[in-house]
Design a protein around this motif. Sequence first.
Motif, PDB file in Angstrom:
ATOM      1  N   CYS A 135       9.997   8.197   5.172  1.00 65.53           N
ATOM      2  CA  CYS A 135       9.820   6.743   5.099  1.00 65.53           C
ATOM      3  C   CYS A 135      11.135   6.087   4.673  1.00 65.53           C
ATOM      4  O   CYS A 135      11.878   6.625   3.855  1.00 65.53           O
ATOM      5  CB  CYS A 135       8.712   6.394   4.105  1.00 65.53           C
ATOM      6  SG  CYS A 135       8.328   4.639   4.094  1.00 65.53           S
ATOM      7  N   LEU A 136      11.417   4.929   5.215  1.00 66.91           N
ATOM      8  CA  LEU A 136      12.686   4.253   4.949  1.00 66.91           C
ATOM      9  C   LEU A 136      12.568   3.089   3.968  1.00 66.91           C
ATOM     10  O   LEU A 136      13.579   2.490   3.600  1.00 66.91           O
ATOM     11  CB  LEU A 136      13.277   3.746   6.264  1.00 66.91           C
ATOM     12  CG  LEU A 136      13.560   4.816   7.313  1.00 66.91           C
ATOM     13  CD1 LEU A 136      13.978   4.175   8.615  1.00 66.91           C
ATOM     14  CD2 LEU A 136      14.610   5.781   6.823  1.00 66.91           C
ATOM     15  N   ALA A 137      11.362   2.724   3.554  1.00 63.04           N
ATOM     16  CA  ALA A 137      11.165   1.554   2.691  1.00 63.04           C
ATOM     17  C   ALA A 137      11.930   1.719   1.382  1.00 63.04           C
ATOM     18  O   ALA A 137      11.822   2.749   0.716  1.00 63.04           O
ATOM     19  CB  ALA A 137       9.682   1.361   2.405  1.00 63.04           C
ATOM     20  N   SER A 138      12.719   0.696   1.025  1.00 61.50           N
ATOM     21  CA  SER A 138      13.507   0.782  -0.202  1.00 61.50           C
ATOM     22  C   SER A 138      13.988  -0.584  -0.654  1.00 61.50           C
ATOM     23  O   SER A 138      13.982  -1.553   0.115  1.00 61.50           O
ATOM     24  CB  SER A 138      14.712   1.704  -0.006  1.00 61.50           C
ATOM     25  OG  SER A 138      15.629   1.135   0.894  1.00 61.50           O
ATOM     26  N   GLY A 154       0.781  -1.231   0.000  1.00 63.29           N
ATOM     27  CA  GLY A 154       0.000   0.000   0.000  1.00 63.29           C
ATOM     28  C   GLY A 154       0.811   1.278   0.000  1.00 63.29           C
ATOM     29  O   GLY A 154       0.448   2.249   0.650  1.00 63.29           O
ATOM     30  N   PHE A 155       1.920   1.305  -0.738  1.00 65.13           N
ATOM     31  CA  PHE A 155       2.664   2.556  -0.882  1.00 65.13           C
ATOM     32  C   PHE A 155       3.110   2.715  -2.322  1.00 65.13           C
ATOM     33  O   PHE A 155       3.122   1.771  -3.094  1.00 65.13           O
ATOM     34  CB  PHE A 155       3.848   2.640   0.093  1.00 65.13           C
ATOM     35  CG  PHE A 155       4.929   1.619  -0.112  1.00 65.13           C
ATOM     36  CD1 PHE A 155       6.045   1.903  -0.888  1.00 65.13           C
ATOM     37  CD2 PHE A 155       4.862   0.383   0.498  1.00 65.13           C
ATOM     38  CE1 PHE A 155       7.051   0.977  -1.052  1.00 65.13           C
ATOM     39  CE2 PHE A 155       5.865  -0.558   0.348  1.00 65.13           C
ATOM     40  CZ  PHE A 155       6.960  -0.265  -0.439  1.00 65.13           C
ATOM     41  N   LYS A 190       7.280   8.638  -0.181  1.00 64.97           N
ATOM     42  CA  LYS A 190       7.329   9.573   0.944  1.00 64.97           C
ATOM     43  C   LYS A 190       8.691   9.571   1.638  1.00 64.97           C
ATOM     44  O   LYS A 190       8.826  10.027   2.754  1.00 64.97           O
ATOM     45  CB  LYS A 190       6.230   9.237   1.949  1.00 64.97           C
ATOM     46  CG  LYS A 190       4.848   9.474   1.378  1.00 64.97           C
ATOM     47  CD  LYS A 190       3.785   9.174   2.400  1.00 64.97           C
ATOM     48  CE  LYS A 190       2.422   9.415   1.812  1.00 64.97           C
ATOM     49  NZ  LYS A 190       1.853  10.653   2.230  1.00 64.97           N
ATOM     50  N   GLN A 191       9.725   9.081   0.952  1.00 64.19           N
ATOM     51  CA  GLN A 191      11.064   9.042   1.514  1.00 64.19           C
ATOM     52  C   GLN A 191      11.662  10.440   1.527  1.00 64.19           C
ATOM     53  O   GLN A 191      11.483  11.208   0.594  1.00 64.19           O
ATOM     54  CB  GLN A 191      11.940   8.104   0.676  1.00 64.19           C
ATOM     55  CG  GLN A 191      13.328   7.905   1.191  1.00 64.19           C
ATOM     56  CD  GLN A 191      14.355   8.771   0.499  1.00 64.19           C
ATOM     57  OE1 GLN A 191      14.115   9.353  -0.537  1.00 64.19           O
ATOM     58  NE2 GLN A 191      15.502   8.867   1.114  1.00 64.19           N
ATOM     59  N   GLY A 192      12.367  10.775   2.603  1.00 60.89           N
ATOM     60  CA  GLY A 192      13.040  12.065   2.705  1.00 60.89           C
ATOM     61  C   GLY A 192      12.176  13.121   3.378  1.00 60.89           C
ATOM     62  O   GLY A 192      11.080  12.852   3.865  1.00 60.89           O
ATOM     63  N   GLN A 229       1.046   5.985   7.272  1.00 60.41           N
ATOM     64  CA  GLN A 229      -0.045   5.020   7.128  1.00 60.41           C
ATOM     65  C   GLN A 229      -0.041   4.483   5.704  1.00 60.41           C
ATOM     66  O   GLN A 229       0.073   5.240   4.739  1.00 60.41           O
ATOM     67  CB  GLN A 229      -1.374   5.696   7.434  1.00 60.41           C
ATOM     68  CG  GLN A 229      -2.540   4.759   7.410  1.00 60.41           C
ATOM     69  CD  GLN A 229      -3.833   5.452   7.804  1.00 60.41           C
ATOM     70  OE1 GLN A 229      -3.846   6.639   8.088  1.00 60.41           O
ATOM     71  NE2 GLN A 229      -4.908   4.704   7.810  1.00 60.41           N
ATOM     72  N   LEU A 230      -0.179   3.173   5.571  1.00 60.00           N
ATOM     73  CA  LEU A 230      -0.209   2.551   4.252  1.00 60.00           C
ATOM     74  C   LEU A 230      -1.629   2.588   3.695  1.00 60.00           C
ATOM     75  O   LEU A 230      -2.602   2.569   4.433  1.00 60.00           O
ATOM     76  CB  LEU A 230       0.291   1.114   4.348  1.00 60.00           C
ATOM     77  CG  LEU A 230       1.737   0.986   4.837  1.00 60.00           C
ATOM     78  CD1 LEU A 230       2.087  -0.482   5.040  1.00 60.00           C
ATOM     79  CD2 LEU A 230       2.696   1.623   3.868  1.00 60.00           C
TER      80      LEU A 230
END
Length: 181
Positions: free
Chosen positions: A100-103, A49-50, A74-76, A127-128
Amino acid sequence: MPTNDAKTSLESSNPLLLKGLTTSDIVGKEFESFELAKSFYFNYANVMGFSVRKDEVRHYHKGCIKLCHWVCNKQGYRPKIWLEKVDRVYKPYAIMLEGCLASLRVNLQHDTRKWVVKEFIIEYTHQLTSNYYTQFLRSHGNAKGSDVALTMSLRFVGVKRDRWHGIIVMLDTLENIYKIK
């Protein structure tokens, strides 16, 4: 070493298997091509969900890609200079970067010519989106070429954006009534 569940989840887009992935399942995993690595991460992001964007791409001197890093949309963070600006003419845009840190980072191995996952982070600071609404995220949108051409022509003739959806729905309805192909 990836488990059997992790291997099956990489080969399919089963949402239950993708949601259960951990960093240790993915780091070190090899993909046969760049497109397979990209489609895996986009499927994973869609299920979770991102939205995804490219953060970094490095090329060899001949133009071949050797590294790619995809991150959450939404990173950074927005630079402080824009947050503290006092002589604004316009109202600032909404803050959309939330750190956000997802990568996912993949590198091309020279000897095997396979793409190897070097980094996979699954930490989210926001929130996803629920599964129904992921179709509206930018990286997961599936606009048909005909719809894109139609919106470009609507823009060219001066139709405002808030009217586009109604016109497209009307044309789809006419197409179904008269079986226009």
